[in-house]
Design an enzyme around this catalytic site. Structure first.
Site, PDB file in Angstrom:
ATOM      1  N   MET A  36      52.884  55.200 -37.494  1.00 32.99           N
ATOM      2  CA  MET A  36      53.750  56.187 -36.536  1.00 32.99           C
ATOM      3  C   MET A  36      52.624  57.218 -36.511  1.00 32.99           C
ATOM      4  O   MET A  36      51.982  57.615 -36.987  1.00 32.99           O
ATOM      5  CB  MET A  36      54.696  56.884 -37.546  1.00 32.99           C
ATOM      6  CG  MET A  36      55.733  56.109 -37.825  1.00 32.99           C
ATOM      7  SD  MET A  36      56.960  55.579 -36.371  1.00 32.99           S
ATOM      8  CE  MET A  36      57.483  57.096 -35.360  1.00 32.99           C
ATOM      9  N   SER A  76      60.994  52.289 -25.502  1.00 31.05           N
ATOM     10  CA  SER A  76      61.950  52.846 -26.532  1.00 31.05           C
ATOM     11  C   SER A  76      63.123  53.686 -25.768  1.00 31.05           C
ATOM     12  O   SER A  76      63.078  54.412 -25.302  1.00 31.05           O
ATOM     13  CB  SER A  76      61.572  53.831 -27.562  1.00 31.05           C
ATOM     14  OG  SER A  76      62.579  54.605 -28.135  1.00 31.05           O
ATOM     15  N   ASP A  80      65.327  52.224 -31.785  1.00 30.19           N
ATOM     16  CA  ASP A  80      65.302  53.174 -32.883  1.00 30.19           C
ATOM     17  C   ASP A  80      66.619  53.449 -33.538  1.00 30.19           C
ATOM     18  O   ASP A  80      67.257  53.973 -32.864  1.00 30.19           O
ATOM     19  CB  ASP A  80      64.791  54.372 -32.421  1.00 30.19           C
ATOM     20  CG  ASP A  80      63.073  54.084 -32.006  1.00 30.19           C
ATOM     21  OD1 ASP A  80      62.318  53.958 -32.634  1.00 30.19           O
ATOM     22  OD2 ASP A  80      62.627  54.345 -30.925  1.00 30.19           O
ATOM     23  N   ASP A 101      53.587  54.452 -32.450  1.00 31.40           N
ATOM     24  CA  ASP A 101      54.972  54.831 -31.755  1.00 31.40           C
ATOM     25  C   ASP A 101      54.892  56.312 -32.112  1.00 31.40           C
ATOM     26  O   ASP A 101      54.766  57.037 -32.950  1.00 31.40           O
ATOM     27  CB  ASP A 101      55.968  54.025 -32.707  1.00 31.40           C
ATOM     28  CG  ASP A 101      57.314  54.391 -32.317  1.00 31.40           C
ATOM     29  OD1 ASP A 101      57.488  55.387 -31.494  1.00 31.40           O
ATOM     30  OD2 ASP A 101      58.145  54.137 -33.082  1.00 31.40           O
ATOM     31  N   GLY A 102      54.911  57.002 -30.785  1.00 33.69           N
ATOM     32  CA  GLY A 102      55.107  58.350 -30.891  1.00 33.69           C
ATOM     33  C   GLY A 102      54.041  59.034 -30.155  1.00 33.69           C
ATOM     34  O   GLY A 102      52.752  59.120 -30.388  1.00 33.69           O
ATOM     35  N   GLY A 130      61.895  60.347 -36.383  1.00 32.89           N
ATOM     36  CA  GLY A 130      62.936  61.069 -36.073  1.00 32.89           C
ATOM     37  C   GLY A 130      63.396  61.393 -34.719  1.00 32.89           C
ATOM     38  O   GLY A 130      64.515  61.536 -34.259  1.00 32.89           O
ATOM     39  N   MET A 177      64.616  53.274 -39.107  1.00 29.52           N
ATOM     40  CA  MET A 177      64.526  54.505 -39.926  1.00 29.52           C
ATOM     41  C   MET A 177      65.591  54.812 -40.501  1.00 29.52           C
ATOM     42  O   MET A 177      66.354  55.794 -40.514  1.00 29.52           O
ATOM     43  CB  MET A 177      64.108  55.486 -38.764  1.00 29.52           C
ATOM     44  CG  MET A 177      62.688  55.425 -38.278  1.00 29.52           C
ATOM     45  SD  MET A 177      62.390  56.389 -36.622  1.00 29.52           S
ATOM     46  CE  MET A 177      63.153  55.392 -35.464  1.00 29.52           C
ATOM     47  N   HIS A 187      63.560  49.170 -34.828  1.00 27.82           N
ATOM     48  CA  HIS A 187      62.666  49.872 -35.660  1.00 27.82           C
ATOM     49  C   HIS A 187      63.760  50.798 -36.582  1.00 27.82           C
ATOM     50  O   HIS A 187      64.256  51.504 -36.137  1.00 27.82           O
ATOM     51  CB  HIS A 187      61.664  51.111 -34.971  1.00 27.82           C
ATOM     52  CG  HIS A 187      61.033  52.300 -35.773  1.00 27.82           C
ATOM     53  ND1 HIS A 187      60.472  53.220 -35.364  1.00 27.82           N
ATOM     54  CD2 HIS A 187      60.607  52.312 -37.033  1.00 27.82           C
ATOM     55  CE1 HIS A 187      59.857  53.825 -36.064  1.00 27.82           C
ATOM     56  NE2 HIS A 187      60.011  53.189 -37.324  1.00 27.82           N
ATOM     57  N   GLY A 204      62.134  61.867 -30.310  1.00 29.55           N
ATOM     58  CA  GLY A 204      61.341  61.452 -29.128  1.00 29.55           C
ATOM     59  C   GLY A 204      60.692  62.827 -28.688  1.00 29.55           C
ATOM     60  O   GLY A 204      60.925  63.786 -29.121  1.00 29.55           O
ATOM     61  N   GLY A 205      59.660  62.566 -27.691  1.00 25.84           N
ATOM     62  CA  GLY A 205      59.123  63.733 -27.241  1.00 25.84           C
ATOM     63  C   GLY A 205      58.170  64.560 -27.980  1.00 25.84           C
ATOM     64  O   GLY A 205      57.685  65.719 -27.482  1.00 25.84           O
ATOM     65  N   HIS A 228      61.901  48.439 -27.652  1.00 21.65           N
ATOM     66  CA  HIS A 228      62.123  48.935 -28.915  1.00 21.65           C
ATOM     67  C   HIS A 228      63.301  49.749 -29.325  1.00 21.65           C
ATOM     68  O   HIS A 228      63.721  50.640 -28.398  1.00 21.65           O
ATOM     69  CB  HIS A 228      60.742  50.181 -28.845  1.00 21.65           C
ATOM     70  CG  HIS A 228      60.589  50.902 -30.444  1.00 21.65           C
ATOM     71  ND1 HIS A 228      59.706  49.992 -31.219  1.00 21.65           N
ATOM     72  CD2 HIS A 228      60.949  51.940 -30.585  1.00 21.65           C
ATOM     73  CE1 HIS A 228      59.630  50.818 -32.184  1.00 21.65           C
ATOM     74  NE2 HIS A 228      60.296  51.955 -31.935  1.00 21.65           N
ATOM     75  N   MET A 241      68.449  55.182 -36.530  1.00 24.23           N
ATOM     76  CA  MET A 241      68.129  56.439 -37.378  1.00 24.23           C
ATOM     77  C   MET A 241      69.517  56.692 -37.756  1.00 24.23           C
ATOM     78  O   MET A 241      70.635  56.830 -37.372  1.00 24.23           O
ATOM     79  CB  MET A 241      67.714  57.523 -36.444  1.00 24.23           C
ATOM     80  CG  MET A 241      66.556  57.392 -35.697  1.00 24.23           C
ATOM     81  SD  MET A 241      66.117  58.925 -34.675  1.00 24.23           S
ATOM     82  CE  MET A 241      64.915  58.255 -33.678  1.00 24.23           C
TER      83      MET A 241
HETATM   84  C1  DX5 Z   1      60.583  58.463 -33.094  1.00 24.06           C
HETATM   85  C2  DX5 Z   1      60.826  56.992 -32.548  1.00 24.06           C
HETATM   86  C3  DX5 Z   1      60.050  56.592 -31.430  1.00 24.06           C
HETATM   87  C4  DX5 Z   1      60.351  57.308 -30.188  1.00 24.06           C
HETATM   88  C5  DX5 Z   1      59.178  57.734 -29.346  1.00 24.06           C
HETATM   89  O1  DX5 Z   1      60.764  58.578 -34.446  1.00 24.06           O
HETATM   90  O2  DX5 Z   1      60.293  56.005 -33.532  1.00 24.06           O
HETATM   91  O3  DX5 Z   1      60.335  55.263 -30.962  1.00 24.06           O
HETATM   92  O4  DX5 Z   1      61.450  56.887 -29.329  1.00 24.06           O
HETATM   93  O5  DX5 Z   1      59.401  58.567 -28.439  1.00 24.06           O
HETATM   94  P1  DX5 Z   1      58.198  59.299 -27.615  1.00 24.06           P
HETATM   95  O6  DX5 Z   1      57.439  58.240 -26.806  1.00 24.06           O
HETATM   96  O7  DX5 Z   1      58.834  60.185 -26.574  1.00 24.06           O
HETATM   97  O8  DX5 Z   1      57.243  59.866 -28.578  1.00 24.06           O
HETATM   98 ZN    ZN Z   2      60.246  53.843 -33.023  1.00 20.80          ZN
END
Ligand code: DX5
Ligand code: ZN
Length: 216
Positions: free
Chosen positions: A138, A7, A34, A176-177, A143, A67, A65, A145-146, A32, A36
């Site tokens: 999910m 991602s 994201d 994912d996540g 929303g 969101m 993806h 990462g990390g 990927h 948002m």
């Molecule tokens: C979160 C995203 C993810 C995000 C995952 O809402 O959909 O794709 O980038 O990040 P990590 O791998 O850091 O959890």
């Molecule tokens: Zn994602």
């Protein structure tokens, strides 16, 4: 087919071209992306210009993806920018709009994914399984990462996998996540086959490859 889907949310945006090369070198087949909107999720990331820019430098599968609220409004734009897979959230649309979105994406020769937030039950996706290419489960609240992997989502992955097998369908399960070298093994054992990694991929010192992560 199993693959990593790094991602770019966790990538260095100033070096995006180099970051995409890193994805290619890892053997991953997907990028990927994201998207948002600050409404469906409490964060704003990026949109069409980034998808187009990534399309300009790679032939990897662009896995978008969304969101966002009203994802159906943006299907044409995602396709124009070069998306190969468009995943929207089941929570964002009613049944009629879910069906028309699936039809529109498919009519354009692209793949359809539907994503489930952690509170959404496995059964909610069952009526659409025959019509789609991928279910995105999910494993964090969408929303950011990390965040930490939600182990209790593995029951949902197994239930969806079982339903796909019972119906003899060919539908991918993406997680994912919070995916890292430890949680990817658990997700794999539960039945997922496409693994999104943000932080673990871009913040890792060693180049990550699917084979080494799964020990296969
Ligand atoms: C979160 C995203 C993810 C995000 C995952 O809402 O959909 O794709 O980038 O990040 P990590 O791998 O850091 O959890
Ligand atoms: Zn994602």
């Amino acid at each position: 087919m199993k693959t990593l889907a790094p991602s770019i949310l966790a990538a260095n945006m100033l070096e995006l071209g180099e970051e995409i090369k890193k994805i290619e070198a890892s053997g991953a087949k997907y990028v990927h992306i994201d998207v948002m909107d600050g409404s469906f999720v409490p964060n704003i990331s990026f949109g069409m210009p980034i998808i187009s820019a990534v399309r300009g430098v790679t032939d990897l599968v662009l896995d978008v993806h969304a969101m966002i609220i009203n994802p159906d409004k943006y299907i044409d734009d995602f396709i124009k920018c070069g998306a190969d897979i468009i995943t929207f959230h089941i929570e964002a649309l009613d049944n009629n709009r879910i069906l028309s979105s699936i039809e529109k994406i498919r009519k354009n020769g692209k793949k359809v994914g539907i994503s489930l937030k952690p509170a959404t039950k496995a059964e909610s996706i069952f009526p659409y399984l025959e019509l789609i290419d991928m279910v995105l489960v999910m494993t964090v609240e969408p929303g950011f990462g990390g965040q930490s992997f939600m182990y209790d989502m593995m029951e949902k992955v197994s239930a969806i996998k079982k339903e796909i097998e019972n119906k003899s369908l060919c539908v991918d399960i993406q997680v994912d996540g919070g995916i890292n070298s430890e949680t990817i093994k658990i997700a794999n054992e539960s039945g997922a086959n496409i693994f999104v990694l943000g932080t673990a991929f871009f913040k890792s010192a060693d180049p990550l490859r699917l084979e080494s992560l799964l020990g296969e």
